[in-house]
Write a protein that holds these residues in place. Structure first.
Motif, PDB file in Angstrom:
ATOM      1  N   GLN A 148      39.454   2.705  16.468  1.00  0.00           N
ATOM      2  CA  GLN A 148      40.785   2.904  16.318  1.00  0.00           C
ATOM      3  C   GLN A 148      41.576   3.498  17.737  1.00  0.00           C
ATOM      4  N   ILE A 149      41.027   3.535  18.770  1.00  0.00           N
ATOM      5  CA  ILE A 149      41.176   3.895  20.039  1.00  0.00           C
ATOM      6  C   ILE A 149      42.261   2.931  20.537  1.00  0.00           C
ATOM      7  N   CYS A 150      43.261   3.201  21.413  1.00  0.00           N
ATOM      8  CA  CYS A 150      44.324   2.185  22.007  1.00  0.00           C
ATOM      9  C   CYS A 150      44.173   2.309  23.451  1.00  0.00           C
ATOM     10  N   TYR A 151      45.140   1.338  23.946  1.00  0.00           N
ATOM     11  CA  TYR A 151      45.162   1.506  25.598  1.00  0.00           C
ATOM     12  C   TYR A 151      46.695   1.289  25.777  1.00  0.00           C
ATOM     13  N   SER A 152      46.831   1.555  27.061  1.00  0.00           N
ATOM     14  CA  SER A 152      48.111   1.602  27.726  1.00  0.00           C
ATOM     15  C   SER A 152      48.155   1.504  29.187  1.00  0.00           C
ATOM     16  N   PHE A 153      49.370   0.977  29.711  1.00  0.00           N
ATOM     17  CA  PHE A 153      49.452   0.899  31.141  1.00  0.00           C
ATOM     18  C   PHE A 153      50.823   0.827  31.457  1.00  0.00           C
ATOM     19  N   ASP A 154      51.040   1.175  32.798  1.00  0.00           N
ATOM     20  CA  ASP A 154      52.593   1.038  33.136  1.00  0.00           C
ATOM     21  C   ASP A 154      52.853  -0.058  33.828  1.00  0.00           C
ATOM     22  N   GLU A 170      62.094  -4.592  24.903  1.00  0.00           N
ATOM     23  CA  GLU A 170      61.423  -3.389  24.307  1.00  0.00           C
ATOM     24  C   GLU A 170      62.120  -2.317  25.567  1.00  0.00           C
ATOM     25  N   GLY A 171      62.125  -2.681  26.771  1.00  0.00           N
ATOM     26  CA  GLY A 171      62.447  -1.995  27.981  1.00  0.00           C
ATOM     27  C   GLY A 171      61.423  -0.956  28.252  1.00  0.00           C
ATOM     28  N   GLY A 172      61.572  -0.143  29.162  1.00  0.00           N
ATOM     29  CA  GLY A 172      60.916   1.125  29.429  1.00  0.00           C
ATOM     30  C   GLY A 172      59.500   1.021  30.412  1.00  0.00           C
ATOM     31  N   ASN A 173      58.797   1.981  30.642  1.00  0.00           N
ATOM     32  CA  ASN A 173      57.835   1.831  31.699  1.00  0.00           C
ATOM     33  C   ASN A 173      56.273   1.408  31.001  1.00  0.00           C
ATOM     34  N   ILE A 174      56.273   1.890  29.938  1.00  0.00           N
ATOM     35  CA  ILE A 174      54.896   1.569  29.322  1.00  0.00           C
ATOM     36  C   ILE A 174      54.697   0.519  28.473  1.00  0.00           C
ATOM     37  N   VAL A 175      53.548  -0.134  28.686  1.00  0.00           N
ATOM     38  CA  VAL A 175      53.228  -1.400  27.791  1.00  0.00           C
ATOM     39  C   VAL A 175      51.737  -0.735  27.033  1.00  0.00           C
ATOM     40  N   GLY A 176      51.784  -1.178  25.672  1.00  0.00           N
ATOM     41  CA  GLY A 176      50.882  -0.708  24.906  1.00  0.00           C
ATOM     42  C   GLY A 176      50.953   0.363  23.995  1.00  0.00           C
ATOM     43  N   ALA A 177      49.971   0.975  23.708  1.00  0.00           N
ATOM     44  CA  ALA A 177      50.312   2.221  22.699  1.00  0.00           C
ATOM     45  C   ALA A 177      51.234   3.218  22.988  1.00  0.00           C
ATOM     46  N   PRO A 178      52.030   3.647  22.261  1.00  0.00           N
ATOM     47  CA  PRO A 178      52.806   4.794  22.678  1.00  0.00           C
ATOM     48  C   PRO A 178      52.069   5.911  23.078  1.00  0.00           C
ATOM     49  N   LEU A 179      52.446   6.865  23.788  1.00  0.00           N
ATOM     50  CA  LEU A 179      51.943   8.025  24.365  1.00  0.00           C
ATOM     51  C   LEU A 179      52.300   9.350  23.778  1.00  0.00           C
ATOM     52  N   GLN A 182      28.608  15.474  26.427  1.00  0.00           N
ATOM     53  CA  GLN A 182      28.144  16.414  27.455  1.00  0.00           C
ATOM     54  C   GLN A 182      29.324  17.581  27.495  1.00  0.00           C
ATOM     55  N   THR A 183      30.448  16.972  27.301  1.00  0.00           N
ATOM     56  CA  THR A 183      31.588  18.016  27.335  1.00  0.00           C
ATOM     57  C   THR A 183      32.432  18.064  26.054  1.00  0.00           C
ATOM     58  N   GLY A 184      32.208  17.122  24.991  1.00  0.00           N
ATOM     59  CA  GLY A 184      33.169  17.182  24.094  1.00  0.00           C
ATOM     60  C   GLY A 184      34.408  16.315  24.236  1.00  0.00           C
ATOM     61  N   LEU A 185      34.504  15.585  25.208  1.00  0.00           N
ATOM     62  CA  LEU A 185      35.734  14.790  25.584  1.00  0.00           C
ATOM     63  C   LEU A 185      36.260  14.090  24.439  1.00  0.00           C
ATOM     64  N   GLU A 186      37.735  14.118  24.206  1.00  0.00           N
ATOM     65  CA  GLU A 186      38.202  13.422  22.877  1.00  0.00           C
ATOM     66  C   GLU A 186      39.439  12.957  23.370  1.00  0.00           C
ATOM     67  N   PHE A 187      39.992  11.593  23.034  1.00  0.00           N
ATOM     68  CA  PHE A 187      41.189  11.161  23.483  1.00  0.00           C
ATOM     69  C   PHE A 187      41.621  10.088  22.352  1.00  0.00           C
ATOM     70  N   ASP A 188      42.929   9.705  22.473  1.00  0.00           N
ATOM     71  CA  ASP A 188      43.411   8.841  21.649  1.00  0.00           C
ATOM     72  C   ASP A 188      43.694   7.478  22.401  1.00  0.00           C
ATOM     73  N   VAL A 189      43.967   7.647  23.423  1.00  0.00           N
ATOM     74  CA  VAL A 189      44.621   6.400  24.360  1.00  0.00           C
ATOM     75  C   VAL A 189      44.158   6.313  25.484  1.00  0.00           C
ATOM     76  N   ILE A 190      43.429   5.333  26.114  1.00  0.00           N
ATOM     77  CA  ILE A 190      42.969   4.898  27.595  1.00  0.00           C
ATOM     78  C   ILE A 190      44.055   4.237  28.425  1.00  0.00           C
ATOM     79  N   PHE A 191      44.375   5.104  29.600  1.00  0.00           N
ATOM     80  CA  PHE A 191      45.333   4.474  30.141  1.00  0.00           C
ATOM     81  C   PHE A 191      44.832   4.074  31.643  1.00  0.00           C
ATOM     82  N   GLY A 192      45.654   2.744  31.825  1.00  0.00           N
ATOM     83  CA  GLY A 192      45.157   2.260  33.292  1.00  0.00           C
ATOM     84  C   GLY A 192      46.432   2.049  34.088  1.00  0.00           C
ATOM     85  N   PRO A 193      46.456   2.753  35.330  1.00  0.00           N
ATOM     86  CA  PRO A 193      47.609   2.688  36.127  1.00  0.00           C
ATOM     87  C   PRO A 193      47.514   1.434  36.724  1.00  0.00           C
TER      88      PRO A 193
END
Length: 233
Positions: A102-108, A117-126, A66-77
């Motif tokens: 080929q889409i990826c996911y990430s969460f914080d 590896e450190g950092g705040n994000i787990v999963g795909a780099p943003l 309906q809107t043409g939504l496109e994305f590379d990563v799904i992020f779950g807080p």
């Protein structure tokens, strides 16, 4: 009377049957007494997880068409968004592998990891990625603003948010006068960040689908609640 699309009706039935959507008297963070309560954290059983991930995936595909939504990563807080992001990623790839294999996911993390590896994000780099946030509801909007800030800090661009339920409820007035017209938290975030926000179900959808399972008293109370607290946007 509005007829719900099949995936919305199936999701509503799963929420009712699984005890995720309850009717009664529930005190919210705003101190309002709501005649219904929705807790996506209760989708912990396999059949219910399948129901909610399917509903998210179909809502995302509908938004794309309906809107043409496109994305590379799904992020779950964290925390509720973590299983939602992972299961939705899997379900999208199953429903439309050509578009989503080929889409990826990430969460914080709630707290940054200071070893490994450190950092705040787990999963795909943003960094440099188009990011779609999935979560249960937007109440005051604070958690979503935090998630957007984290994604932007990592170099990602938020292209939208998908929630399970839009309560269509206005924010509390600063002076406590709930008779005043006020926007919703979703409306405020949509305007503040200029991003689309999609919902699997709205309060209007719940009322439209209640006839087959709710008592007349439940329906009346929810309609009265909607009339009293419905947001201006």
């Amino acid at each position: 009377m509005t007829t719900l699309s099949p995936y919305k009706a199936e999701f509503l039935k799963a929420a009712i049957d699984g005890g995720v959507l309850k009717f009664g008297n529930f005190e919210l963070k705003s101190k309002r007494i709501s005649p219904y309560f929705f807790n996506a954290g209760d989708f912990y059983r396999a059949d219910l997880l399948r129901a909610i991930s399917t509903a998210y995936a179909k809502a995302i595909i509908e938004a794309r068409d309906q809107t043409g939504l496109e994305f590379d990563v799904i992020f779950g807080p964290a925390y509720k968004g973590i299983p939602l992001a992972t299961s939705t990623t899997d379900k999208l790839a199953a429903l439309d592998p050509d578009a989503y294999s080929q889409i990826c996911y990430s969460f914080d993390r709630k707290e940054a990891k200071d070893h490994g590896e450190g950092g705040n994000i787990v999963g795909a780099p943003l960094k440099g990625k188009r990011v779609l946030i999935v979560d249960d509801v937007i109440t005051a909007g604070t958690a979503k603003r935090d998630a957007i800030a984290k994604i932007q800090k990592e170099g990602g661009t938020v292209v939208g948010i998908v929630v399970a339920l839009d309560r269509m409820e206005k924010l509390p007035a600063p002076d406590g006068d709930d008779s005043k017209p006020m926007p919703s938290a979703i409306g405020e975030i949509r305007k503040e960040y200029n991003i689309p926000i999609f919902a699997i179900l709205t309060l209007d959808d719940i009322i439209a689908g209640m006839g087959s399972f709710a008592t007349p008293d439940d329906i009346r109370r929810i309609e009265e609640y909607r009339a009293k607290y419905k947001a201006t946007d």
